[in-house]
Design an enzyme around this catalytic site. Structure first.
Site, short mmCIF file in Angstrom:
data_model
loop_
_atom_site.label_atom_id
_atom_site.label_comp_id
_atom_site.label_asym_id
_atom_site.label_seq_id
_atom_site.Cartn_x
_atom_site.Cartn_y
_atom_site.Cartn_z
N ARG A 83 -31.55 16.91 -35.58
CA ARG A 83 -32.47 17.08 -36.71
C ARG A 83 -33.10 18.47 -36.71
O ARG A 83 -33.82 18.81 -37.63
CB ARG A 83 -33.62 16.08 -36.62
N ARG A 122 -34.68 1.19 -51.47
CA ARG A 122 -33.78 0.99 -50.33
C ARG A 122 -34.17 -0.20 -49.45
O ARG A 122 -35.32 -0.34 -49.05
CB ARG A 122 -33.74 2.25 -49.48
N ARG A 157 -37.85 -0.70 -45.01
CA ARG A 157 -38.47 0.10 -43.96
C ARG A 157 -39.87 0.51 -44.36
O ARG A 157 -40.12 0.87 -45.50
CB ARG A 157 -37.63 1.36 -43.71
#
Ligand code: AMP
Length: 211
Positions: A83, A122, A157
């Site tokens: 990342r 999502r 999430r």
């Protein structure tokens, strides 16, 4: 292809695409986000707060987790790692010690507004890792909030909200996006337009990796 990396802004589909690719080509799917969420489930509240803020967790934590995991696998996809530049260099070092290297880096390109829309809907399967979207045609599960494959209840999430999204996107731009040039210079980066539908994106990924 034995080792593949995905670089992508939040909601570009790296989870969906790497999950599918890993099944078809028998590659271990290593999602650092999932590994961290497992740690959070075990009760690590500090990690939970860090992830919910949208910023990156400390490199030492993630490098220890990843090193342990890589020792147990051969052919794999890294979803969510590296990342930042420090992690990319650490990965190169780890692989050099095993006489291996990254075979391909898939860069899923997506603009901020499209990414934001995708985040809001999502949901994912906690058991098999499949990812769906309740707000985008063709991406929802057949039965709402139930996984098509393993029939588990889907979950949302806690970091998939607009506020966290903005931090995550900015973190991606400042920390992760510089890796595009890093891998471009190594000559193994493939850029894919991930604003297309997931099926088209998948076919393009397969083409660059296996044709
Ligand atoms: P992801 O599921 O890949 O979107 O990751 C969710 C969150 O986990 C990120 O917003 C970070 O807080 C953390 N995370 C995942 N992978 C890494 C990594 N390689 N380095 C640092 N933090 C990470």
């Amino acid at each position: 292809m034995k080792s593949i990396i995905f670089i992508a802004p939040p909601a570009a589909g790296k989870g969906t695409q790497s999950s599918r690719l890993s099944k078809e080509f028998n590659l271990e799917h290593i999602s650092t986000g999932d590994l961290l969420r497992e740690e959070v489930k075990k009760g690590n509240t500090e990690l939970k707060q860090m992830m919910e803020s949208g910023s990156l967790v400390n490199d030492d934590i993630i490098l220890t987790i990843l090193k342990n995991k890589l020792e147990t696998v051969n052919d794999y996809i890294l979803d969510g790692f590296p990342r930042n530049l420090n992690q990319a260099i650490a990965l190169d070092e780890m692989l050099k010690q095993n006489n291996t290297k990254i075979d391909a880096v898939i860069y899923l390109d997506l603009d901020k507004e499209t990414a934001k829309k995708r985040i809001v809907g999502r949901v994912s399967c906690p058991k098999c890792g499949n990812v769906y979207n309740t707000m985008i045609d063709g991406m929802n599960s057949k039965v709402n909030m139930i996984c098509d494959d393993c029939k588990s209840s889907l979950v949302k999430r806690s970091d998939d909200n607009e506020e966290t999204f903005n931090v995550r996107f900015d973190t991606y731009m400042s920390e992760t996006a510089p890796l595009i040039e890093y891998y471009q210079n190594k000559g193994n980066l493939y850029q894919i337009d991930s604003s297309k539908n997931p099926e088209e994106v998948y076919q393009e990924i397969k083409k660059v990796l296996y044709d």
